[in-house]
Design a protein around this motif. Structure first.
Motif, PDB file in Angstrom:
ATOM      1  N   SER A 108      12.555 -28.412  35.111  1.00  0.00           N
ATOM      2  CA  SER A 108      12.926 -27.224  34.261  1.00  0.00           C
ATOM      3  C   SER A 108      12.754 -26.039  35.504  1.00  0.00           C
ATOM      4  O   SER A 108      13.838 -24.965  35.292  1.00  0.00           O
ATOM      5  N   ARG A 135      17.330 -25.916  36.688  1.00  0.00           N
ATOM      6  CA  ARG A 135      18.052 -24.879  36.104  1.00  0.00           C
ATOM      7  C   ARG A 135      18.646 -23.965  36.899  1.00  0.00           C
ATOM      8  O   ARG A 135      19.578 -23.406  36.631  1.00  0.00           O
ATOM      9  N   GLY A 149      24.168 -23.723  33.630  1.00  0.00           N
ATOM     10  CA  GLY A 149      23.101 -24.112  34.088  1.00  0.00           C
ATOM     11  C   GLY A 149      22.577 -25.383  33.393  1.00  0.00           C
ATOM     12  O   GLY A 149      21.334 -25.693  33.490  1.00  0.00           O
ATOM     13  N   ASP A 150      23.141 -25.920  32.263  1.00  0.00           N
ATOM     14  CA  ASP A 150      22.592 -27.020  31.471  1.00  0.00           C
ATOM     15  C   ASP A 150      23.492 -28.158  31.312  1.00  0.00           C
ATOM     16  O   ASP A 150      24.752 -27.809  31.492  1.00  0.00           O
TER      17      ASP A 150
END
Ligand code: SF4
Ligand code: SF4
Length: 171
Positions: free
Chosen positions: A9, A13, A62-63
């Motif tokens: 995480s 990201r 970013g995902d």
């Protein structure tokens, strides 16, 4: 779901190099993995194998837009930097600094590709660089173009070395 403070995480990201075409040109996937995502991603079949193309169309802001259905190759991949953070060999802050540096280098390469009229963000970065650097040297082109090509050559070598050491290595 990733825990908000997991290394993935924190790092991934801010990174996305293994999704956006900087690190890979494609990911091998199975027929079963393709079925639920074939209308979302780009893919091609070669020699009986299926390749999910990069830059991945599921990578946005970013995902990963299909995180729960992402192929096994994506689930299993951990770059060297992420591995090093997980075993506390590299501090997260240091890893983020490395990510910022490599992304800055990639941005510089894209600027040079643009100057050389070879920027095509729909293609993997390596294809764009190979295309720009394989063009015959034209002695009549402007000095600025020649300088851009020389800079591109040096920066691509630096990027390859960094990607190999910190992002692709199995060590
Ligand atoms: S290259 Fe590494 S840090 Fe970057 S998104 Fe992929 S696994 Fe995460
Ligand atoms: S499916 Fe998701 S994890 Fe895999 S390359 Fe695409 S954006 Fe990245």
């Amino acid at each position: 779901m990733e825990h908000k403070t997991s290394p993935e995480s924190i790092l991934c990201r801010q990174c996305g190099l293994c999704c956006d075409g900087s690190l890979f040109a494609d990911v091998v996937i199975s027929k079963q993995e393709l079925t639920p995502i074939e209308n979302i991603i780009g893919y091609e079949e070669r020699s009986g194998r299926i390749f999910m193309q990069q830059p991945c169309l599921a990578y946005r802001d970013g995902d990963c837009q299909l995180y729960n259905d992402r192929p096994g190759g994506c689930r299993q991949f951990e770059c060297q930097l992420l591995k090093d953070v997980k075993i506390a060999l590299t501090a997260p802050t240091e890893a983020l600094k490395e990510i910022r540096q490599v992304k800055s280098l990639i941005q510089s390469i894209k600027t040079l590709l643009s100057q050389l009229e070879q920027l095509d963000e729909s293609l993997p970065l390596s294809y764009q660089c190979e295309s720009a650097l394989s063009e015959a040297w034209d002695l009549s082109e402007a000095d600025s173009q020649q300088e851009s090509r020389e800079q591109l050559y040096d920066q691509v070598a630096e990027l390859e070395s960094t990607l190999q050491d910190r992002f692709r290595s199995d060590g």
